[in-house]
Structure formats: structure tokens, C-alpha cells
Write an enzyme that holds these catalytic residues in place. Structure first.
Site, PDB file in Angstrom:
ATOM      1  N   LYS A  57     -46.561 -15.229   8.854  1.00 28.92           N
ATOM      2  CA  LYS A  57     -47.840 -14.835   7.876  1.00 28.92           C
ATOM      3  C   LYS A  57     -47.950 -13.290   8.053  1.00 28.92           C
ATOM      4  CE  LYS A  57     -51.943 -14.860  11.101  1.00 28.92           C
ATOM      5  NZ  LYS A  57     -51.547 -15.088  12.340  1.00 28.92           N
ATOM      6  N   HIS A 185     -53.554 -16.807  22.191  1.00 31.57           N
ATOM      7  CA  HIS A 185     -53.390 -15.396  21.459  1.00 31.57           C
ATOM      8  C   HIS A 185     -54.743 -14.687  21.661  1.00 31.57           C
ATOM      9  CE1 HIS A 185     -52.869 -12.751  18.105  1.00 31.57           C
ATOM     10  NE2 HIS A 185     -51.881 -13.454  17.583  1.00 31.57           N
ATOM     11  N   GLU A 263     -45.344 -14.758  19.904  1.00 29.45           N
ATOM     12  CA  GLU A 263     -45.306 -14.935  18.366  1.00 29.45           C
ATOM     13  C   GLU A 263     -45.542 -13.478  17.847  1.00 29.45           C
ATOM     14  OE1 GLU A 263     -48.326 -17.730  18.130  1.00 29.45           O
ATOM     15  OE2 GLU A 263     -47.213 -19.451  18.927  1.00 29.45           O
TER      16      GLU A 263
HETATM   17  C1  LIG Z   1     -51.626 -14.463  13.358  1.00 35.20           C
HETATM   18  C2  LIG Z   1     -50.868 -15.008  14.666  1.00 35.20           C
HETATM   19  C3  LIG Z   1     -49.961 -14.569  15.109  1.00 35.20           C
HETATM   20  C4  LIG Z   1     -49.207 -13.217  15.028  1.00 35.20           C
HETATM   21  O1  LIG Z   1     -50.249 -12.310  15.596  1.00 35.20           O
HETATM   22  P1  LIG Z   1     -50.001 -10.665  15.589  1.00 35.20           P
HETATM   23  O2  LIG Z   1     -51.329 -10.041  15.946  1.00 35.20           O
HETATM   24  O3  LIG Z   1     -49.687 -10.263  14.157  1.00 35.20           O
HETATM   25  O4  LIG Z   1     -48.630 -10.282  16.503  1.00 35.20           O
HETATM   26  C5  LIG Z   1     -49.236 -15.310  16.201  1.00 35.20           C
HETATM   27  N1  LIG Z   1     -49.669 -16.402  16.500  1.00 35.20           N
HETATM   28  C6  LIG Z   1     -50.661 -16.975  15.956  1.00 35.20           C
HETATM   29  C7  LIG Z   1     -51.080 -18.527  16.246  1.00 35.20           C
HETATM   30  C8  LIG Z   1     -51.218 -16.349  14.960  1.00 35.20           C
HETATM   31  O5  LIG Z   1     -52.263 -16.994  14.252  1.00 35.20           O
END
Ligand SMILES: *Cc1c(COP(=O)(O)O)cnc(C)c1O
Length: 380
Positions: A57, A185, A263
Site C-alpha cells: 500500500k 503495528h 511488514e
Molecule cells: C500500512 C501497514 C503497514 C506498512 O506500514 P509502514 O509504516 O509503512 O511500514 C504494514 N502493515 C500493516 C497491517 C499496515 O496497515
């Protein structure tokens, strides 16, 4: 004459921009393949025990996905179109995590058909849906963790309470799913390493509690959030130091058999992007120079809204700086990028560019609000 490293870097970037200006109309977004690779290597060096799943994304341009696929990363997708895009580029379904805790029933069916078996959840009704449509799917429970100091909060909408985690994982097992572990996260652009340390501590407690109840968990998904420098003189962003602290915590709290995944989105794609715009009009109002650029918040600066991001605007001109405002091309006053930039005097046709804008920029741009299309993406 000896030049500083940052001066050499600036010259290289500006020479690249000048070369590209001869071939392409602005606005354009340059994505530097060497920087994509550099970020991947930095990650692997600092966190060699962690398998990265690039969160597409942040920037889902196919050439970026291809580049990371070739480098050997796995991928984080949040929808079936994202999943399809990654699969269509030849990535194996076993290298994908469907990291959206809320999935429609038809998406779960599609995920089964595409053999993407690995997914997250954070509530019981979701488990019933998954069990019904995808028996033996492999699940991670996403827990709610602190996002203190992060640019973007990612625990307001998702994440189970810690004390529910083991119950939910056992429930998953009783429904015929395969509970593999825990995910979290800490929020995007997470400059505060404490968030990771605390989340790992909570996760290790969940692992212990699960073990007492005869449930052996294997995987910890530490999510994204890894920060990048948006400004040359920005302080408080030190990925390598942060990673070292995270690794120590992993070593301290977890069995050697536990596998870690992450991620990263922003960290992988952000530094590679350079957005190049031009001044299409100028005036003097409110006691300052107003410059109108050919890209704005409805386009590649959409991260100023959705990502709460601020950028460092640079020009190819040097010299005395004046208080200036920058605005986008649409008719909306909201399409104002800054009302207090210190910039050299600019003329129509002059370039304004921004570095480290590869993530959460074109990804959230509108298609053509007011008729202004987002910048063309050029891989270099
Ligand atoms: C947006 C998102 C990410 C990526 O996060 P960054 O801060 O860009 O590294 C990873 N995992 C999930 C579930 C997300 O929603």
C-alpha cells in the site's frame, strides 16, 4: 575542492532531475531502483532474523513490486486486487500475507482460491468467517499496541486486547484453523523504539500464556512503522540503532525457534522517490511570494493529508531566500502545500522537488480531480 557528502548527493540528485527534465513533462516521480535495493539491504543487515513482507500500500507500482520480488522479499497485501497484482507478477502465494484483520467473505473465498493461506485477524466473528470459507488457513492474531509518537496511528481501528489473544488463538484452533502467532503495528513512521519493545514484551507474555495452555506459537509479526528521514536535518530517525534495540529485545524475550516477520512499507519505498514539479504561476499576496505548482494535495502530495506528512521543498536555484507559499494546481484553497517556506525567488517554469516521497504519495493520489492527473512514475 572537497565537497561534503550531502553536497555530492544534492548535485547527483539535481543532475538526474535536469537530465529527466529534457525527456519528460512534469510533474513526474522518479523512483530510484538503487535506493529500493539499498533500503532492502539496510533492513536485512540490521534485522537479519526478520523476514520482510513489503506492504504494497505504500507504493504499489509494479516495477517496485518486481524489484522487491527479485530481491527476495515477501509481500503484505490488504485486499484481493493487491493480492492479485502481486501474484500476477509471479510471486508465489506462500510469500504473501493477507494482513487485513477484516475481510469480506468473498475475499476469504478468493484468498483460498489463490492459495494465500496466511492472514491476520483480531476478532471472533472474523474467525467464524475464515473457518467457514478457508479451513486450515494460517492465522496471526493482531493485538492493539501503543502508537505513541508515530506519525500515523494504526491501533485505533484494529487490534484485539492482549488478554483476548490466547482465547482467540485457541478458538481459531477449535474451528480448524492453524494459529501461528501474534502480529502488531506500532504506527507508521514510528520514531519511538519503546513502542516496539513494549509490543514485543506483551507478545512474549502471550507466547508464554499460550504455551501453558498447550498452544505452541511460532511467528511474531512486528508489522511496519520503521521510520525514514523526510528532512535533511531531521533528528530522531536512526533505523540501525532502533533495529539493534529491537533485536536485543527479541533475543531476550523469545525462544530461538520463534520466527520473526515484518511488514515495512515506508522504509522500503519512501527514500527512493523524488517528486519533480514546476512552478506554473506566481504572484505576491499576503506579503509573500505565492508559487503555484503543477502537483498538489489531490495528487502526489496527498500524503500531507492522509499520511500527515510534511516535506522538504527544494529548488534548483540558490541565493537569498524569501518567505514563500506553495500551492497546488486545483481550484480548492485547501490545495495549499505550505504558507511559510523559505525559498529563493522562483520564476514560472522553475523546478520545485521533494525527496524521500516514494511512500504514501502517488498511492493515495486522486485520479484526476479538477482534471489534474498525478505525476508520471519513472523508474531510474
Ligand atoms: C500500512 C501497514 C503497514 C506498512 O506500514 P509502514 O509504516 O509503512 O511500514 C504494514 N502493515 C500493516 C497491517 C499496515 O496497515
Amino acid at each position: 575542492m572537497k565537497q561534503s557528502k550531502s553536497k555530492v548527493e544534492r548535485n547527483n540528485v539535481e543532475n538526474l532531475i535536469r537530465r529527466m527534465l529534457k525527456k519528460h513533462q512534469t510533474p513526474f516521480m522518479l523512483i530510484r531502483r538503487d535506493i529500493l535495493e539499498r533500503q532492502f539491504k539496510r533492513f536485512m543487515k540490521a534485522l537479519p532474523n526478520v523476514t520482510p513482507y513489503y506492504a504494497i500500500k505504500a507504493n504499489s507500482h509494479s516495477d517496485i513490486i518486481k524489484k522487491f520480488a527479485r530481491l527476495g522479499t515477501c509481500f503484505d497485501v490488504a485486499s484481493i486486487p493487491e493480492m492479485k497484482q502481486v501474484l500476477d507478477l509471479g510471486v508465489s502465494p506462500t510469500r504473501i500475507i493477507y494482513a487485513n484483520t477484516i475481510k469480506s467473505e468473498s475475499s476469504i473465498v478468493a484468498s483460498r482460491r489463490k492459495r494465500v493461506r496466511f492472514m491476520t485477524f483480531d476478532n471472533e466473528p472474523e474467525l467464524y468467517k475464515i473457518a467457514k470459507h478457508f479451513p486450515r488457513a494460517q492465522v496471526l492474531v493482531r493485538i492493539k499496541v501503543e502508537n505513541i509518537g508515530s506519525l500515523v496511528e494504526l491501533s485505533l481501528k484494529f487490534g484485539a486486547d492482549h488478554d483476548q489473544a490466547v482465547y482467540l488463538l485457541k478458538k481459531a484452533k477449535s474451528l480448524g484453523l492453524i494459529p501461528l502467532g501474534v502480529s502488531f503495528h506500532v504506527g507508521s513512521q514510528a520514531k519511538n523504539v519503546e513502542n516496539y519493545l513494549q509490543a514485543l514484551e506483551i507478545t512474549s507474555n502471550i507466547f508464554d500464556e499460550a504455551k501453558e495452555q498447550d498452544l505452541n506459537l511460532k511467528i511474531v509479526d512486528i508489522g511496519g512503522g520503521f521510520p525514514i528521514q523526510h528532512f535533511d536535518n531531521e533528528i530522531g530517525v536512526n533505523f540501525e540503532r532502533m533495529a539493534q534495540t529491537i533485536r536485543q529485545q527479541m533475543k531476550k524475550l523469545f525462544d530461538r525457534k520463534v520466527e520473526f516477520i515484518a511488514e515495512p512499507g515506508r522504509f522500503f519505498a519512501g527514500p527512493a522517490g523524488i517528486l519533480v514539479t514546476q512552478v506554473v504561476g506566481r504572484t505576491f499576496r499576503n506579503n509573500k511570494n505565492y508559487y503555484y505548482l503543477n502537483d498538489g494535495v489531490y495528487g502526489d502530495f496527498s500524503g500531507m493529508i492522509f499520511d500527515h506528512c510534511r516535506y522538504e521543498f527544494k529548488t534548483l536555484r540558490r541565493g537569498q531566500k524569501f518567505l514563500s507559499a506553495l500551492a497546488g494546481p486545483t481550484c480548492d484553497s485547501f490545495d495549499t502545500l505550505s504558507t511559510n517556506e523559505e525559498l529563493p525567488e522562483l520564476y514560472v517554469g522553475d523546478v520545485v522537488y521533494v525527496k524521500s516521497i516514494g511512500a504514501y504519495s502517488c498511492a493515495s493520489a486522486t485520479n484526476s480531480f479538477n482534471g489534474f492527473a498525478p505525476a508520471k512514475i519513472i523508474m531510474v
